[in-house]
Design an enzyme around this catalytic site. Sequence first.
Site, PDB file in Angstrom:
ATOM      1  N   THR A   1     -22.634   7.426   7.606  1.00  0.00           N
ATOM      2  CA  THR A   1     -21.557   6.460   7.416  1.00  0.00           C
ATOM      3  C   THR A   1     -21.912   5.131   8.080  1.00  0.00           C
ATOM      4  O   THR A   1     -23.072   4.916   8.453  1.00  0.00           O
ATOM      5  CB  THR A   1     -20.211   7.041   7.889  1.00  0.00           C
ATOM      6  OG1 THR A   1     -19.150   6.140   7.558  1.00  0.00           O
ATOM      7  CG2 THR A   1     -20.183   7.306   9.387  1.00  0.00           C
ATOM      8  N   ASN A   2     -20.971   4.223   8.191  1.00  0.00           N
ATOM      9  CA  ASN A   2     -21.251   2.902   8.748  1.00  0.00           C
ATOM     10  C   ASN A   2     -20.108   2.440   9.645  1.00  0.00           C
ATOM     11  O   ASN A   2     -19.127   3.155   9.835  1.00  0.00           O
ATOM     12  CB  ASN A   2     -21.533   1.905   7.617  1.00  0.00           C
ATOM     13  CG  ASN A   2     -20.334   1.767   6.699  1.00  0.00           C
ATOM     14  OD1 ASN A   2     -19.269   1.319   7.112  1.00  0.00           O
ATOM     15  ND2 ASN A   2     -20.494   2.190   5.440  1.00  0.00           N
ATOM     16  N   ARG A   3     -20.231   1.236  10.172  1.00  0.00           N
ATOM     17  CA  ARG A   3     -19.308   0.779  11.219  1.00  0.00           C
ATOM     18  C   ARG A   3     -18.047   0.090  10.694  1.00  0.00           C
ATOM     19  O   ARG A   3     -17.283  -0.458  11.480  1.00  0.00           O
ATOM     20  CB  ARG A   3     -20.059  -0.172  12.163  1.00  0.00           C
ATOM     21  CG  ARG A   3     -21.130   0.551  12.981  1.00  0.00           C
ATOM     22  CD  ARG A   3     -22.030  -0.421  13.707  1.00  0.00           C
ATOM     23  NE  ARG A   3     -21.290  -1.278  14.638  1.00  0.00           N
ATOM     24  CZ  ARG A   3     -21.808  -2.285  15.302  1.00  0.00           C
ATOM     25  NH1 ARG A   3     -23.076  -2.575  15.146  1.00  0.00           N
ATOM     26  NH2 ARG A   3     -21.070  -3.009  16.106  1.00  0.00           N
TER      27      ARG A   3
END
Length: 223
Positions: free
Chosen positions: A33-35
């Site tokens: 996933t990402n921020r």
Amino acid sequence: INSFKQDKILTGKRVLVSAGGTSEVIDPVRLLTNRSSGKMGTSLANAAAALGAAVTLVTTKDLPTLPAVKIDHVSSAQEMATAMANHFQQADIIIMAAAVADFRPEHTSNQKIKKQDNSTTLDLHLVQNTDILAKLGQKKNASQYVAGFAAETTNLVANAKTKLAHKNADLIIANSVDNGRGFDQPNNKVTLLTNSKQIELADQDKLTLAFEILTFIQQEQSK
Ligand code: CTP
Ligand code: CA
């Protein structure tokens, strides 16, 4: 939100927004996933509802929304693509604010991936996800307005202009994500890019920014 004494300039409009980072499943306990916090997209949905629009928010997050915002909860990029395609035809303004994972694991393991005695490395093979914004940009009719974001660490305007053209979008909202800026923060600083305009907006909180972006879109669309 109620302190915004704006006219209900989006009354009668149907707004579709995506928010949050997608999660791509590696195995039953692991995700890629990402921020992205989902704040920018959720602020756009709330601001659109406050301006009188009928709003659908396709989101990976559970941030507070106005009662008028319809939520479609998704997790992966593929789920988001399906949800956006489902709601697209009934929308007048479409904004892709989500941070869609560019790649997903080619294979999802049904079992937890175990360390191997004979190796200290793991190869994870990734395949590219569908570009949701580009797909919607291709499908849009003359009255639909499609906007996306461009997260860049270098050459902000040039890269964003390329995305505007490649994705057939009406608007790219370009933000610098150098040193994590723009992600998971209350404020954001963006430049609005259309085929004929380049407007740098002030560094401000994401909800105020959302009102500015929607006011710009309303003006552009009513021309
Ligand atoms: N986007 C999308 N589907 C993808 C990837 C991106 O709809 N599979 C959308 C994002 O929601 C955003 C816009 O495209 O509105 C630009 O995303 P960005 O990550 O900045 O650009 P990419 O086209 O993915 O290119 P790159 O990450 O290589 O710069
Ligand atoms: Ca990307």
